[in-house]
Design a protein around this motif. Sequence first.
Motif, PDB file in Angstrom:
ATOM      1  N   UNK A  23       4.433  38.171  31.993  1.00 42.09           N
ATOM      2  CA  UNK A  23       4.444  37.784  33.409  1.00 42.09           C
ATOM      3  C   UNK A  23       4.990  36.374  33.597  1.00 42.09           C
ATOM      4  N   UNK A  24       4.736  35.502  32.640  1.00 39.96           N
ATOM      5  CA  UNK A  24       5.264  34.144  32.734  1.00 39.96           C
ATOM      6  C   UNK A  24       6.790  34.150  32.600  1.00 39.96           C
ATOM      7  N   UNK A  53      -5.197  38.422  33.404  1.00 40.80           N
ATOM      8  CA  UNK A  53      -6.338  38.963  34.137  1.00 40.80           C
ATOM      9  C   UNK A  53      -6.211  40.474  34.289  1.00 40.80           C
ATOM     10  N   UNK A  54      -5.015  40.952  34.598  1.00 42.22           N
ATOM     11  CA  UNK A  54      -4.823  42.400  34.710  1.00 42.22           C
ATOM     12  C   UNK A  54      -5.164  43.096  33.402  1.00 42.22           C
ATOM     13  N   UNK A  71       0.364  38.994  25.087  1.00 40.22           N
ATOM     14  CA  UNK A  71       1.597  39.677  25.514  1.00 40.22           C
ATOM     15  C   UNK A  71       1.682  39.752  27.034  1.00 40.22           C
ATOM     16  N   UNK A  72       0.584  40.084  27.688  1.00 42.05           N
ATOM     17  CA  UNK A  72       0.589  40.201  29.144  1.00 42.05           C
ATOM     18  C   UNK A  72       0.832  38.852  29.805  1.00 42.05           C
ATOM     19  N   UNK A 102       0.068  29.982  36.255  1.00 41.21           N
ATOM     20  CA  UNK A 102      -0.629  30.908  37.139  1.00 41.21           C
ATOM     21  C   UNK A 102      -0.014  32.292  37.093  1.00 41.21           C
ATOM     22  N   UNK A 103       1.306  32.359  36.947  1.00 43.00           N
ATOM     23  CA  UNK A 103       1.969  33.659  36.823  1.00 43.00           C
ATOM     24  C   UNK A 103       1.492  34.370  35.557  1.00 43.00           C
ATOM     25  N   UNK A 104       1.415  33.622  34.455  1.00 35.44           N
ATOM     26  CA  UNK A 104       0.908  34.212  33.222  1.00 35.44           C
ATOM     27  C   UNK A 104      -0.551  34.601  33.329  1.00 35.44           C
ATOM     28  N   UNK A 105      -1.331  33.781  34.015  1.00 40.43           N
ATOM     29  CA  UNK A 105      -2.752  34.100  34.196  1.00 40.43           C
ATOM     30  C   UNK A 105      -2.956  35.437  34.894  1.00 40.43           C
TER      31      UNK A 105
END
Length: 283
Positions: A241-242, A267-268, A236-237, A260-263
């Motif tokens: 973000x993606x 990570x958060x 979901x996170x 990278x946006x999804x990553x």
Amino acid sequence: MALVTMKSLLEKAKQGHYAVGAFNACNLENAICVFESARQTQSPVIIQLHGSEVIYSKGQPLIDAIISLGDQYREIDYAIHLDHGESFAEATKCVRLGFSSVMYDGSSLPFEENVAITKQVVEMAHAVGVTVEGELGAIGNTEFGESNGPATLTDPAEAKEFCERTGIDCLAASFGTAHGLYKSDPKLDFDRVAALSELTGLPIVMHGGTGVPEADIKKAISLGVAKINFSTILRKSFLDDMKEYLNQNPDDLMVMDIFNAGNKGMIKAIVNAINMCGSNNKM
């Protein structure tokens, strides 16, 4: 030390009164997120794949990539674990692929059949130094409307017999959590967790860590939970973000930028889970 058995991670966690987060990864991007989060928090981690994720990733290429990544994060102890293995054959396949831990989930079977197959998996895996997680009791799935009523929860006395007869290294038990996104806070049976830990003497595994309040996670850890699985919140996170990045940059065709946006979102989520587990700064 890099790749280790899950048993060694959980024994340290139980002694240190923290839990190790287990994070599902179906591709290289996910694995990088887990390792990077572990480095940021100096935490041991478990990278796990469900059988469907093993098939999706073609198995060996992803496992080889994870081990190669582990060489770049040498300060991090990690295990590679099969999540909810469905058969002896699947567990054997994953041991051959290089997993340091496997789960056999025979919880839907009659007790004696679950014991018999789990014991076979243990004998096979222990012969080559691989950890085994077994399951007793029905862990629900919120995505399919399954709930955890009294009849589905793990009976501590039965769990003691199950662990003694199978020789498993850790027990996945049902005590109020479920897979997926909760519509309201789950109601954990902490007395059951305490009894399971005391009677079995093994690290207890919490499935369905997504959405469990931090206070409940910490209390469960204090009672014997040493491994907590997180999957839904990672996906979901990543997607949230993606999607936000794509909405703001609709013309960007660089897949690296989009992933990278999804990553960053994943990570958060992993860092937050690690902090709740209390495994940060345990390397």
